[in-house]
Motif scaffolding. Structure first.
Motif, short mmCIF file in Angstrom:
data_model
loop_
_atom_site.label_atom_id
_atom_site.label_comp_id
_atom_site.label_asym_id
_atom_site.label_seq_id
_atom_site.Cartn_x
_atom_site.Cartn_y
_atom_site.Cartn_z
N TYR A 129 0.85 -1.19 0.00
CA TYR A 129 0.00 0.00 0.00
C TYR A 129 0.89 1.24 0.00
O TYR A 129 1.81 1.35 0.82
N ARG A 153 0.84 5.70 -0.52
CA ARG A 153 -0.05 6.85 -0.45
C ARG A 153 0.74 8.15 -0.47
O ARG A 153 1.82 8.23 0.11
N SER A 202 -2.85 1.98 -4.23
CA SER A 202 -2.39 3.34 -3.94
C SER A 202 -3.55 4.30 -3.74
O SER A 202 -4.67 4.06 -4.22
N ASP A 203 -3.25 5.38 -3.05
CA ASP A 203 -4.19 6.49 -2.85
C ASP A 203 -3.42 7.80 -2.94
O ASP A 203 -2.25 7.86 -2.58
N SER A 204 -4.12 8.81 -3.38
CA SER A 204 -3.60 10.18 -3.35
C SER A 204 -4.58 10.99 -2.50
O SER A 204 -5.32 11.83 -3.02
N ARG A 221 -10.36 5.36 2.18
CA ARG A 221 -9.48 5.47 1.02
C ARG A 221 -9.63 4.19 0.21
O ARG A 221 -9.43 3.10 0.73
N ARG A 259 2.51 6.36 6.02
CA ARG A 259 1.75 6.23 4.78
C ARG A 259 0.42 5.50 5.00
O ARG A 259 -0.46 5.54 4.18
#
Length: 82
Positions: free
Chosen positions: A8, A10, A46-48, A56, A81
């Motif tokens: 993961y 981020r 992934s996340d932004s 998320r 993160r």
């Protein structure tokens, strides 16, 4: 048998870019650590988004992979993160 993990990564859009670890750098660190330890990476989500919430999509997908048995663990490049 190798351990199957999900990664993961981020980034928080409001973090100053000089302080923000890039997604690719985080991915590379997870992949190299997994390789050193003999782990199989089944996916990297992934996340932004800000880390203030657990709402998320990438984090939810990573946790779902663990809950379903697709992966037995979750790896992040840095604890902040998560």
């Amino acid at each position: 048998m190798s351990r199957r993990i999900v990664g993961y990564v981020r980034v928080a859009p409001r973090e100053p870019s000089a302080e923000r670890p890039r997604l690719q750098q985080q991915r590379d660190l997870i992949l190299s650590t997994a390789s050193e330890r003999g782990w199989e990476v089944v996916a990297i989500h992934s996340d932004s988004r800000s880390g203030r919430t657990v709402r998320r999509p990438g984090l939810r997908a990573a946790l779902a992979d663990c809950e379903s048995g697709r992966a037995s663990g979750l790896a992040v490049a840095q604890l902040d993160r998560l």
